[in-house]
Write a protein that holds these residues in place. Sequence first.
Motif, PDB file in Angstrom:
ATOM      1  N   LYS A  33     -11.655  63.966  38.050  1.00 16.84           N
ATOM      2  CA  LYS A  33     -12.187  64.682  36.889  1.00 16.84           C
ATOM      3  C   LYS A  33     -13.079  65.831  37.341  1.00 16.84           C
ATOM      4  N   ALA A  34     -12.845  66.972  36.757  1.00 20.21           N
ATOM      5  CA  ALA A  34     -13.689  68.140  36.975  1.00 20.21           C
ATOM      6  C   ALA A  34     -14.416  68.425  35.669  1.00 20.21           C
ATOM      7  N   GLN A  35     -15.424  69.259  35.724  1.00 14.38           N
ATOM      8  CA  GLN A  35     -16.165  69.624  34.512  1.00 14.38           C
ATOM      9  C   GLN A  35     -15.235  70.269  33.489  1.00 14.38           C
ATOM     10  N   ASN A  36     -14.342  71.128  33.975  1.00 12.01           N
ATOM     11  CA  ASN A  36     -13.367  71.806  33.124  1.00 12.01           C
ATOM     12  C   ASN A  36     -11.977  71.499  33.648  1.00 12.01           C
ATOM     13  N   ASN A  37     -11.051  71.274  32.729  1.00  9.69           N
ATOM     14  CA  ASN A  37      -9.676  70.966  33.118  1.00  9.69           C
ATOM     15  C   ASN A  37      -8.730  71.866  32.337  1.00  9.69           C
ATOM     16  N   ALA A  38      -7.673  72.309  32.998  1.00  8.55           N
ATOM     17  CA  ALA A  38      -6.677  73.149  32.350  1.00  8.55           C
ATOM     18  C   ALA A  38      -5.292  72.712  32.824  1.00  8.55           C
ATOM     19  N   VAL A  39      -4.321  72.964  31.989  1.00  8.34           N
ATOM     20  CA  VAL A  39      -2.928  72.698  32.336  1.00  8.34           C
ATOM     21  C   VAL A  39      -2.218  74.047  32.348  1.00  8.34           C
ATOM     22  N   GLY A  41       0.226  76.889  31.883  1.00  9.94           N
ATOM     23  CA  GLY A  41       1.220  77.137  30.852  1.00  9.94           C
ATOM     24  C   GLY A  41       0.723  76.785  29.465  1.00  9.94           C
ATOM     25  N   GLN A  42      -0.265  75.898  29.397  1.00 11.06           N
ATOM     26  CA  GLN A  42      -0.838  75.542  28.097  1.00 11.06           C
ATOM     27  C   GLN A  42      -2.126  76.319  27.852  1.00 11.06           C
ATOM     28  N   ASN A  43      -3.172  76.002  28.633  1.00  7.60           N
ATOM     29  CA  ASN A  43      -4.430  76.703  28.430  1.00  7.60           C
ATOM     30  C   ASN A  43      -4.868  77.517  29.646  1.00  7.60           C
ATOM     31  N   TYR A  44      -3.958  77.742  30.548  1.00 10.23           N
ATOM     32  CA  TYR A  44      -4.204  78.679  31.647  1.00 10.23           C
ATOM     33  C   TYR A  44      -2.888  79.337  32.048  1.00 10.23           C
ATOM     34  N   ARG A  45      -2.941  80.650  32.225  1.00 15.47           N
ATOM     35  CA  ARG A  45      -1.834  81.447  32.769  1.00 15.47           C
ATOM     36  C   ARG A  45      -2.445  82.597  33.541  1.00 15.47           C
ATOM     37  N   ILE A  46      -1.671  83.190  34.434  1.00 14.90           N
ATOM     38  CA  ILE A  46      -2.200  84.315  35.204  1.00 14.90           C
ATOM     39  C   ILE A  46      -1.997  85.621  34.450  1.00 14.90           C
ATOM     40  N   PRO A  47      -2.845  86.607  34.747  1.00 13.54           N
ATOM     41  CA  PRO A  47      -2.681  87.911  34.090  1.00 13.54           C
ATOM     42  C   PRO A  47      -1.526  88.698  34.692  1.00 13.54           C
ATOM     43  N   ASN A 129      -3.164  87.015  26.464  1.00 11.90           N
ATOM     44  CA  ASN A 129      -4.529  87.405  26.117  1.00 11.90           C
ATOM     45  C   ASN A 129      -5.478  86.957  27.231  1.00 11.90           C
ATOM     46  N   LYS A 130      -6.668  87.561  27.246  1.00  9.93           N
ATOM     47  CA  LYS A 130      -7.636  87.286  28.315  1.00  9.93           C
ATOM     48  C   LYS A 130      -8.107  85.832  28.333  1.00  9.93           C
ATOM     49  N   LYS A 131      -8.154  85.220  27.186  1.00 11.71           N
ATOM     50  CA  LYS A 131      -8.625  83.837  27.093  1.00 11.71           C
ATOM     51  C   LYS A 131      -7.795  82.913  27.981  1.00 11.71           C
ATOM     52  N   GLN A 132      -6.530  83.246  28.193  1.00  5.96           N
ATOM     53  CA  GLN A 132      -5.640  82.388  28.967  1.00  5.96           C
ATOM     54  C   GLN A 132      -5.915  82.409  30.464  1.00  5.96           C
ATOM     55  N   PHE A 133      -6.673  83.382  30.955  1.00  6.44           N
ATOM     56  CA  PHE A 133      -6.963  83.389  32.396  1.00  6.44           C
ATOM     57  C   PHE A 133      -8.445  83.499  32.726  1.00  6.44           C
ATOM     58  N   GLU A 134      -9.287  83.747  31.758  1.00 10.13           N
ATOM     59  CA  GLU A 134     -10.712  83.929  32.035  1.00 10.13           C
ATOM     60  C   GLU A 134     -11.458  82.628  32.298  1.00 10.13           C
ATOM     61  N   ILE A 135     -10.836  81.499  32.034  1.00  4.65           N
ATOM     62  CA  ILE A 135     -11.511  80.214  32.228  1.00  4.65           C
ATOM     63  C   ILE A 135     -12.026  80.064  33.663  1.00  4.65           C
ATOM     64  N   ILE A 136     -11.326  80.622  34.623  1.00  7.52           N
ATOM     65  CA  ILE A 136     -11.745  80.485  36.028  1.00  7.52           C
ATOM     66  C   ILE A 136     -13.115  81.103  36.239  1.00  7.52           C
ATOM     67  N   SER A 140     -18.972  77.588  34.799  1.00 11.75           N
ATOM     68  CA  SER A 140     -20.061  77.690  35.781  1.00 11.75           C
ATOM     69  C   SER A 140     -20.059  76.532  36.769  1.00 11.75           C
ATOM     70  N   SER A 141     -19.088  75.652  36.636  1.00 10.60           N
ATOM     71  CA  SER A 141     -19.038  74.515  37.560  1.00 10.60           C
ATOM     72  C   SER A 141     -17.616  74.317  38.059  1.00 10.60           C
ATOM     73  N   SER A 142     -17.116  73.118  37.954  1.00 13.39           N
ATOM     74  CA  SER A 142     -15.818  72.799  38.530  1.00 13.39           C
ATOM     75  C   SER A 142     -14.678  73.020  37.542  1.00 13.39           C
ATOM     76  N   LEU A 143     -13.528  73.363  38.095  1.00 13.35           N
ATOM     77  CA  LEU A 143     -12.317  73.557  37.296  1.00 13.35           C
ATOM     78  C   LEU A 143     -11.143  72.965  38.047  1.00 13.35           C
ATOM     79  N   LYS A 144     -10.363  72.161  37.334  1.00 16.67           N
ATOM     80  CA  LYS A 144      -9.121  71.625  37.893  1.00 16.67           C
ATOM     81  C   LYS A 144      -7.974  72.159  37.045  1.00 16.67           C
ATOM     82  N   ILE A 145      -6.977  72.739  37.713  1.00 14.21           N
ATOM     83  CA  ILE A 145      -5.794  73.235  37.018  1.00 14.21           C
ATOM     84  C   ILE A 145      -4.610  72.370  37.430  1.00 14.21           C
ATOM     85  N   ASP A 146      -4.017  71.706  36.458  1.00 14.66           N
ATOM     86  CA  ASP A 146      -2.827  70.892  36.685  1.00 14.66           C
ATOM     87  C   ASP A 146      -1.621  71.831  36.685  1.00 14.66           C
ATOM     88  N   MET A 147      -0.990  71.948  37.829  1.00 15.87           N
ATOM     89  CA  MET A 147       0.156  72.840  37.981  1.00 15.87           C
ATOM     90  C   MET A 147       1.436  72.051  38.221  1.00 15.87           C
TER      91      MET A 147
END
Length: 169
Positions: A33-39, A41-47, A129-136, A140-147
């Motif tokens: 578990k990280a402070q922030n988690n993303a999947v 294609g769902q809530n994270y994509r590259i610009p 949109n920017k929201k899809q990649f700005e999470i990184i 301010s802490s940890s982020l795990k991206i399920d790829m």
Amino acid sequence: QCAVIVKKIVQSLKKNNSRFLLLDFEGKYKSVKAQNNAVYGQNYRIPLDSIALDFIFENDLNDCPIETKAIIQGIILELQKYAESAGFIPFEMFINIIMQECKRSNSAGLMIFANKLLKYKQKKIFADNKKQFEIINNCSSSLKIDMSEVDDSFYPLIFSSIISNTDKK
């Protein structure tokens, strides 16, 4: 065993309030578990930026006629200039530009290229949109991206984009 080691490292980084990014390519670290988690294609994509446009140009024009390559290269160069000032190009906008050029020129080569772009859209590789990649950079802490659901042929593109677009803080 690897998951246990990663879990311990993550716990240690959390205790030290370290900022880190964990890319889970195979879904082995679902229990970590990280402070922030993303999947991806769902809530994270590259610009769609200069790096991504270069990747597309180098990898998706191999079977296009030279005339089509020249047209696409011109479009990509213009979009790279725009991306440098705007930060990124919404992927849907890029597809629309190519589709308009297909209709205008009636080029079979451009239509083949447009179909390849639809593969990226279907796989949800690029942000609209920017929201899809700005999470990184916004967390301010940890982020795990399920790829784990991403086709591994996109890993080099995604990894280089993440590294180049991650703030240095």
